[in-house]
Design a protein around this motif. Structure first.
Motif, PDB file in Angstrom:
ATOM      1  N   ARG A   1     -16.456  51.366 -40.933  1.00  0.00           N
ATOM      2  CA  ARG A   1     -17.496  51.929 -41.794  1.00  0.00           C
ATOM      3  C   ARG A   1     -17.924  50.911 -42.850  1.00  0.00           C
ATOM      4  O   ARG A   1     -19.103  50.702 -43.085  1.00  0.00           O
ATOM      5  CB  ARG A   1     -16.929  53.180 -42.449  1.00  0.00           C
TER       6      ARG A   1
ATOM      7  N   ASP B   1     -19.698  57.836 -49.817  1.00  0.00           N
ATOM      8  CA  ASP B   1     -21.134  57.568 -49.777  1.00  0.00           C
ATOM      9  C   ASP B   1     -21.936  58.526 -50.644  1.00  0.00           C
ATOM     10  O   ASP B   1     -23.112  58.284 -50.916  1.00  0.00           O
ATOM     11  CB  ASP B   1     -21.653  57.677 -48.328  1.00  0.00           C
ATOM     12  N   ASN B   2     -21.318  59.651 -51.051  1.00  0.00           N
ATOM     13  CA  ASN B   2     -22.055  60.678 -51.787  1.00  0.00           C
ATOM     14  C   ASN B   2     -21.211  61.115 -52.992  1.00  0.00           C
ATOM     15  O   ASN B   2     -20.560  62.157 -52.967  1.00  0.00           O
ATOM     16  CB  ASN B   2     -22.353  61.875 -50.878  1.00  0.00           C
TER      17      ASN B   2
ATOM     18  N   LYS C   1     -26.754  50.850 -49.867  1.00  0.00           N
ATOM     19  CA  LYS C   1     -25.455  51.336 -49.419  1.00  0.00           C
ATOM     20  C   LYS C   1     -24.345  50.597 -50.160  1.00  0.00           C
ATOM     21  O   LYS C   1     -24.522  49.454 -50.579  1.00  0.00           O
ATOM     22  CB  LYS C   1     -25.300  51.132 -47.905  1.00  0.00           C
TER      23      LYS C   1
ATOM     24  N   LYS D   1     -16.132  57.054 -41.078  1.00  0.00           N
ATOM     25  CA  LYS D   1     -16.928  58.092 -41.739  1.00  0.00           C
ATOM     26  C   LYS D   1     -16.856  59.354 -40.891  1.00  0.00           C
ATOM     27  O   LYS D   1     -17.297  59.382 -39.733  1.00  0.00           O
ATOM     28  CB  LYS D   1     -18.378  57.666 -41.920  1.00  0.00           C
TER      29      LYS D   1
ATOM     30  N   GLN E   1     -17.610  63.150 -39.515  1.00  0.00           N
ATOM     31  CA  GLN E   1     -18.844  63.890 -39.281  1.00  0.00           C
ATOM     32  C   GLN E   1     -19.079  64.971 -40.325  1.00  0.00           C
ATOM     33  O   GLN E   1     -20.211  65.352 -40.591  1.00  0.00           O
ATOM     34  CB  GLN E   1     -18.812  64.511 -37.877  1.00  0.00           C
TER      35      GLN E   1
ATOM     36  N   GLU F   1     -18.569  64.741 -43.528  1.00  0.00           N
ATOM     37  CA  GLU F   1     -18.973  64.230 -44.843  1.00  0.00           C
ATOM     38  C   GLU F   1     -20.455  64.541 -45.091  1.00  0.00           C
ATOM     39  O   GLU F   1     -21.290  64.410 -44.195  1.00  0.00           O
ATOM     40  CB  GLU F   1     -18.729  62.727 -44.935  1.00  0.00           C
TER      41      GLU F   1
ATOM     42  N   ASP G   1     -23.967  63.871 -46.089  1.00  0.00           N
ATOM     43  CA  ASP G   1     -24.817  62.681 -46.213  1.00  0.00           C
ATOM     44  C   ASP G   1     -25.504  62.659 -47.569  1.00  0.00           C
ATOM     45  O   ASP G   1     -25.867  63.710 -48.129  1.00  0.00           O
ATOM     46  CB  ASP G   1     -25.876  62.670 -45.104  1.00  0.00           C
ATOM     47  N   TYR G   2     -25.710  61.453 -48.069  1.00  0.00           N
ATOM     48  CA  TYR G   2     -26.378  61.296 -49.366  1.00  0.00           C
ATOM     49  C   TYR G   2     -27.873  61.574 -49.226  1.00  0.00           C
ATOM     50  O   TYR G   2     -28.516  61.152 -48.263  1.00  0.00           O
ATOM     51  CB  TYR G   2     -26.144  59.890 -49.916  1.00  0.00           C
ATOM     52  N   ASP G   3     -28.412  62.273 -50.203  1.00  0.00           N
ATOM     53  CA  ASP G   3     -29.842  62.598 -50.250  1.00  0.00           C
ATOM     54  C   ASP G   3     -30.503  61.714 -51.300  1.00  0.00           C
ATOM     55  O   ASP G   3     -30.287  61.890 -52.506  1.00  0.00           O
ATOM     56  CB  ASP G   3     -30.024  64.078 -50.588  1.00  0.00           C
TER      57      ASP G   3
END
Length: 853
Positions: A328, A665-666, A696, A733, A735, A737, A739-741
């Motif tokens: 990742r 990531d978030n 990122k 990572k 599934q 998790e 995702d970041y918006d």
């Protein structure tokens, strides 16, 4: 003449006898004085001097013998300064850092047998875990040699191997000794709470094709067919030397799979693919044996490491399967602080083995801080001669005692890595595809460097060489600034306005760079620290001159720390070295004045809207490494219990499960699933400074600070097994998790962006991870001699039945009956009401911490 000589000799003899007698009294004092420390209230109703936070303590002094020593001083470590002392018989003075001194007042006469003498006092800040109450009080009298008071030394529990503190009274009051403020909703992690909060993990999950960290893709191609590794392996390579795979081969051998003439065929081939990730590999197990194809040497190495990860040491068979994998993050790091308390070279080498086993690839080695300088620098011998040792009353030989250290100058807290040691560490890391990133913290956290260079200054001054004396001096005698660092030092910040400061830094960096070149591992990243310098340089003539003469050059900077970081960053850039630093310090710079390539470690706390600072620096296109303290700082306790060692300022507990649940990531999304330092819900608003589209993070790093670690075993206890959870999140990572918006959202316990389906998927993934860790990996840690933490046990007793839960399955558990006998736990056994319960190591040789039911 003869008479005068006789009188002189008699006087010398008398003085010597008096000194011997006084030292004997010091020894007697250290042997017989009983010190008892008690936390009375972790959060008093009112704090003196209008402080927002304080705690209330008592030290009791007793002896069964008459102690005749006069003019004594007792020194002890107290992490936060004593601010109000209520005793009339004793004074308490804060010396520097955490060192304090107790002295008798005119109201005190002598220590009489069986009498009790008490000191009650308020201290600034917060101190709540037993580990924060430091050992090794010592006594000193003028002209004598200081000695540690025996009753304040730690001991080892023979069953658990954990440190005991006989000088510290028990913590039993869940209100006064556990809560740090009125809003504190932290719950005491007793056996009942653990039972309530721990999710049961199935003992029947198939882990034959599972490993940590989880690969990007793993498919079982034939459930009925297996390969047998009991006869070992025959390794065949193409395009890569077997020697480059030696650490992975040794890992397989440790787990019971050695190279043998009749072993199973394992082929490792380099097959570079255009556009492939450097660390990509494929691992296939089928009727032809085991095949690994990789884009590069590191990919081939990780392919063989994954084979070791699949192995169950109790069942050396593997199903037919196919793995395709790559990480990742390119940066998967571990920070180890060897400055506060030294950790041995063997510990570092052992840790590198475990990092490689779980595909971590960056060792951030914190080699210098206020309490120690731990790397030999050719040409600056004082840095280790003085800066690597702690003793008392010898400023040119050592540093002042801190952090409850021994005062001999030769304990495990003392020490450094010689040039040869460091070269060995670099070579060992390189063989395991791990980059060593050295850190020698500046300009704050620099007391060891400052005092070492002051000893050097005095040495050359005594020889009459003023030029040499001043060449690397780090302080300005005319600087009258009074400050207190975050660790309460008044002399730990080098002067950023002196040319000699930069000569020193240039010398150090050049020597470190040469060591890396000598080891064949060029220095490409250097971490300068650069944090926590508030209050320095206010009354420095050199800084006044800098502000006056270079006002245009420093315009836009709100501190001279920013000037320092920019100057050192430019110095590093000229040497083709990337600068790295902690995000609070790096935030004091002007981004347009920084080099193109910058690494920032973001340690801003999430519950304090820390994502904002992290996003801001990531949006500069700096290489941002997530270093969030409430989940990556492994010097914090596993559970919120006074006997769990660790600090507490950012988190009361960091369990392996919490690390597993991290979604790096978030960052703002954690407001939905976690609570703040007081175990209260919090809100994260990501609408004001979201990450730009396409931005990122570069990686994730775990951290082991060593203020409370006085042995390699303690360090291993704090690292393992939760380091495996960090490795899981750094490589894979999941599934589930969120995702970041990039449009920005508001997160709280009510926002529900993290769906029920995601919660279910996370639970299933945890079941897999916990099963692999409990049933495979703990045995591997034992085989490697790692002193990992054995988990505490959740338990419930009802109607003659004892039901238990452990965070990982497959953990042996025993309970103690009233007779004192420990019995193995078996499901559905009828038991007499137990008193205590504890887990054990897989080989049953070591016991975990027991909890009372």
């Amino acid at each position: 003449m003869r008479r005068t000589l006789m009188v002189s000799l008699l006087a010398m003899s008398s003085a010597h006898a008096a000194a011997q007698s006084q030292q004997a009294q010091v020894t007697d004092f250290a042997k017989h004085l009983q010190v008892s420390y008690e936390l009375l209230n972790a959060s008093p109703e009112l704090c003196p001097q209008e402080l927002k936070k304080c705690y209330y303590s008592r030290i009791r002094l007793t002896t069964k013998e008459q102690l005749n020593l006069t003019d004594w001083n007792i020194y002890f470590s107290q992490l936060t300064p004593v601010i109000v002392n209520e005793s009339s018989q004793f004074d308490i003075e804060h010396i520097n850092g955490d060192l304090h001194r107790i002295t008798p007042t005119g109201e005190f006469n002598t220590f009489a047998p069986n009498a009790e003498y008490s000191l009650t006092f308020y201290s600034q800040g917060s101190q709540i875990t037993r580990a924060e109450f430091m050992p090794n009080f010592f006594v000193h009298t003028q002209g004598g040699e200081a000695q540690v008071i025996d009753s304040t030394k730690t001991k080892l529990d023979p069953e658990t191997g954990l440190e005991l503190q006989p000088y510290l009274e028990p913590f039993t009051d869940k209100q006064k000794q556990f809560r740090v403020n009125k809003s504190d909703n932290t719950q005491w992690a007793d056996s009942a709470l653990l039972y309530q909060q721990t999710q049961s993990v199935s003992e029947t999950i198939d882990i034959s094709a599972q490993l940590i960290p989880q690969p990007q893709s793993l498919i079982i191609t034939d459930k009925l067919s297996q390969v047998d590794l009991t006869k070992g392996i025959v390794l065949k390579t193409k395009g890569i030397s077997k020697q480059s795979l030696t650490p992975a081969i040794n890992r397989l051998k440790l787990l019971g799979v050695a190279q043998t003439p009749n072993g199973l065929a394992v082929s490792v081939n380099l097959s570079p693919e255009k556009g492939a990730h450097l660390e990509h590999y494929r691992l296939t197990i089928d009727a032809q044996g085991i095949q690994i194809a990789a884009h590069s040497q590191v990919g081939a190495f990780y392919g063989l490491i994954s084979l070791a990860g699949l192995i169950d040491t109790q069942n050396l068979t593997l199903p037919y399967l196919a793995i395709e994998d790559q990480p990742r993050y390119s940066f998967r790091g571990l920070h180890i602080d060897v400055a506060r308390n030294f950790l041995s070279k063997d510990f570092i080498l052992s840790t590198l083995d475990q990092m490689a086993a779980y595909k971590l690839n960056k060792l951030h080695l914190h080699l210098a801080d206020d309490e120690g300088w731990r790397l030999e620098i050719p040409g600056l011998a004082e840095l280790t001669k003085v800066g690597s040792r702690r003793c008392f009353n010898a400023p040119d030989d050592c540093l002042l005692p801190q952090l409850g250290s021994d005062i001999s100058g030769s304990s495990q807290s003392d020490g450094y890595y010689s040039v040869d040691d460091y070269l060995e560490i670099l070579a060992y890391a390189n063989a395991r595809h791990i980059q060593v990133i050295p850190s020698l913290d500046m300009p704050g956290h620099s007391r060891a460097a400052i005092h070492s260079m002051e000893a050097r200054y005095r040495h050359y001054l005594a020889k009459g060489d003023l030029k040499a004396a001043e060449r690397y001096r780090l302080v300005e005698p005319e600087d009258k600034t009074q400050y207190s660092s975050i660790q309460h030092y008044k002399d730990n910040t080098l002067n950023v306005c002196l040319d000699s400061t930069y000569l020193f830094i240039d010398k150090v960096i050049d020597e470190v760079q040469q060591l890396h070149l000598q080891a064949g591992t060029p220095l490409t990243t250097y971490h300068i620290g650069a944090d926590e310098t508030a209050g320095a340089w206010v009354d420095s003539p050199a800084c006044d001159q800098l502000r006056s003469n270079f006002s245009e050059q420093i315009a836009g900077l709100h501190s001279l720390n920013g000037y320092f970081i920019e100057r050192v960053s430019a110095m590093l850039a000229k040497k083709q070295i990337k600068v790295a630093g902690w995000n609070d310090g790096m935030g004091e710079t002007r981004p347009d004045k920084m080099p193109k390539s910058v690494q920032t470690n973001s340690w801003s706390q999430l519950y304090s809207q820390g994502h904002i600072a992290t996003h801001k620096q990531a949006n500069y296109d700096w290489d941002t490494i997530i270093s969030t303290p409430e989940v990556t700082y492994f010097d914090f306790p596993y559970e919120a219990h006074p006997q769990e060692p660790g600090n507490h300022w950012a988190a009361r507990n960091i369990s392996s499960r919490k690390v597993f649940e991290f979604m790096p990531d978030n960052l703002p999304a954690h407001a939905e699933i976690w609570t703040d330092i007081n175990n209260q819900a919090y809100r994260s608003d990501d609408t004001t400074n979201p990450l730009r589209s396409g931005v990122k993070y570069q990686g994730l790093q775990g951290h082991l600070w060593s203020e409370m670690l006085r042995s390699d075993r303690q360090a291993q206890y704090m690292l393992f097994p939760r380091l495996l959870a960090l490795a899981e999140r750094a490589w894979h990572k999941a599934q589930w998790e969120l995702d970041y918006d990039h449009s920005g959202k508001v997160y709280s316990s009510d926002s529900k962006h993290f769906t029920e389906d995601a919660i279910y998927a996370r639970e299933q993934d945890w079941q897999r991870f916990a099963s692999v860790l409990g049933r495979k990996e703990l045995l591997k840690l034992e085989k490697a001699g790692v002193f990992y933490r054995i988990p505490t046990v959740g338990a419930k007793f009802k109607n003659g039945k004892l039901t238990i839960k452990t965070i990982f399955p497959g953990i042996p558990v025993e309970y103690q009956e009233k007779s004192g006998e420990w019995l193995p736990y078996q499901v559905n056994d009828e038991v007499t009401k137990p008193l205590k319960i504890r887990a054990m190591s897989q080989d049953l040789s070591r016991k975990g911490r027991a909890l009372t039911l």
